[in-house]
Design a protein around this motif. Structure first.
Motif, PDB file in Angstrom:
ATOM      1  N   THR A  43       0.842  -1.188   0.000  1.00  0.00           N
ATOM      2  CA  THR A  43       0.000   0.000   0.000  1.00  0.00           C
ATOM      3  C   THR A  43       0.882   1.244   0.000  1.00  0.00           C
ATOM      4  O   THR A  43       2.040   1.200   0.395  1.00  0.00           O
ATOM      5  N   ARG A  44       0.308   2.329  -0.439  1.00  0.00           N
ATOM      6  CA  ARG A  44       1.034   3.591  -0.490  1.00  0.00           C
ATOM      7  C   ARG A  44       0.255   4.636   0.284  1.00  0.00           C
ATOM      8  O   ARG A  44      -0.955   4.747   0.128  1.00  0.00           O
ATOM      9  N   GLU A  45       0.965   5.372   1.122  1.00  0.00           N
ATOM     10  CA  GLU A  45       0.354   6.425   1.920  1.00  0.00           C
ATOM     11  C   GLU A  45       0.946   7.765   1.519  1.00  0.00           C
ATOM     12  O   GLU A  45       2.118   7.856   1.186  1.00  0.00           O
ATOM     13  N   GLY A  46       0.127   8.791   1.601  1.00  0.00           N
ATOM     14  CA  GLY A  46       0.606  10.125   1.262  1.00  0.00           C
ATOM     15  C   GLY A  46       0.466  10.396  -0.221  1.00  0.00           C
ATOM     16  O   GLY A  46      -0.406   9.872  -0.890  1.00  0.00           O
ATOM     17  N   GLY A  47       1.368  11.193  -0.715  1.00  0.00           N
ATOM     18  CA  GLY A  47       1.330  11.556  -2.124  1.00  0.00           C
ATOM     19  C   GLY A  47       0.466  12.772  -2.357  1.00  0.00           C
ATOM     20  O   GLY A  47       0.026  13.440  -1.430  1.00  0.00           O
ATOM     21  N   PRO A  98       5.672  13.497  -0.499  1.00  0.00           N
ATOM     22  CA  PRO A  98       6.290  12.166  -0.515  1.00  0.00           C
ATOM     23  C   PRO A  98       5.253  11.040  -0.368  1.00  0.00           C
ATOM     24  O   PRO A  98       4.207  11.217   0.252  1.00  0.00           O
ATOM     25  N   VAL A  99       5.591   9.913  -0.974  1.00  0.00           N
ATOM     26  CA  VAL A  99       4.764   8.714  -0.888  1.00  0.00           C
ATOM     27  C   VAL A  99       5.525   7.692  -0.059  1.00  0.00           C
ATOM     28  O   VAL A  99       6.705   7.441  -0.305  1.00  0.00           O
TER      29      VAL A  99
END
Length: 111
Positions: free
Chosen positions: A12-16, A26-27
């Protein structure tokens, strides 16, 4: 008899996104290991068009509990990277145990 299963990784990716000045934020990549998953290969095929020649593999993974998994999320199974192809499904055992979890549908393509 209990199903032992194997460990998979949900990526999973958080932020961005962008800040108020239009600069990228930032991710952070977060890997979540899930034990007791059951991998079910479903089929393979070839991709041939005017530009691309490749292969694809489709599979399902049964998870022992409910997990929110988005379409296009990345899943690592046995060291191979797959993408979630369709929305996940909350499933129940067909064997009368009333146990269930999440079924996710995966696809992996190589060119």
């Amino acid at each position: 008899m209990a199903v032992v299963g194997e460990t998979i990784v949900l990526v999973t990716r958080e932020g961005g996104g962008y800040d108020r000045y239009g600069d990228p934020l930032p991710v952070k990549v977060v890997n979540v290991e899930i034990d007791g998953a059951v991998f079910i290969p479903e089929g393979t095929g070839t991709i041939k068009d005017g530009v691309t020649n490749g292969e694809y593999q489709q599979a399902s993974v049964l998870l022992p509990g409910f997990e929110e998994v988005e379409v296009d999320a990345e899943v690592i199974v046995r060291g191979e990277h797959f993408r979630v192809e369709r929305p996940s499904v909350d499933h129940r055992s067909a064997f009368g145990t009333n146990r269930g979890g999440t079924e996710i549908f995966l696809k992996r393509a190589t060119a």
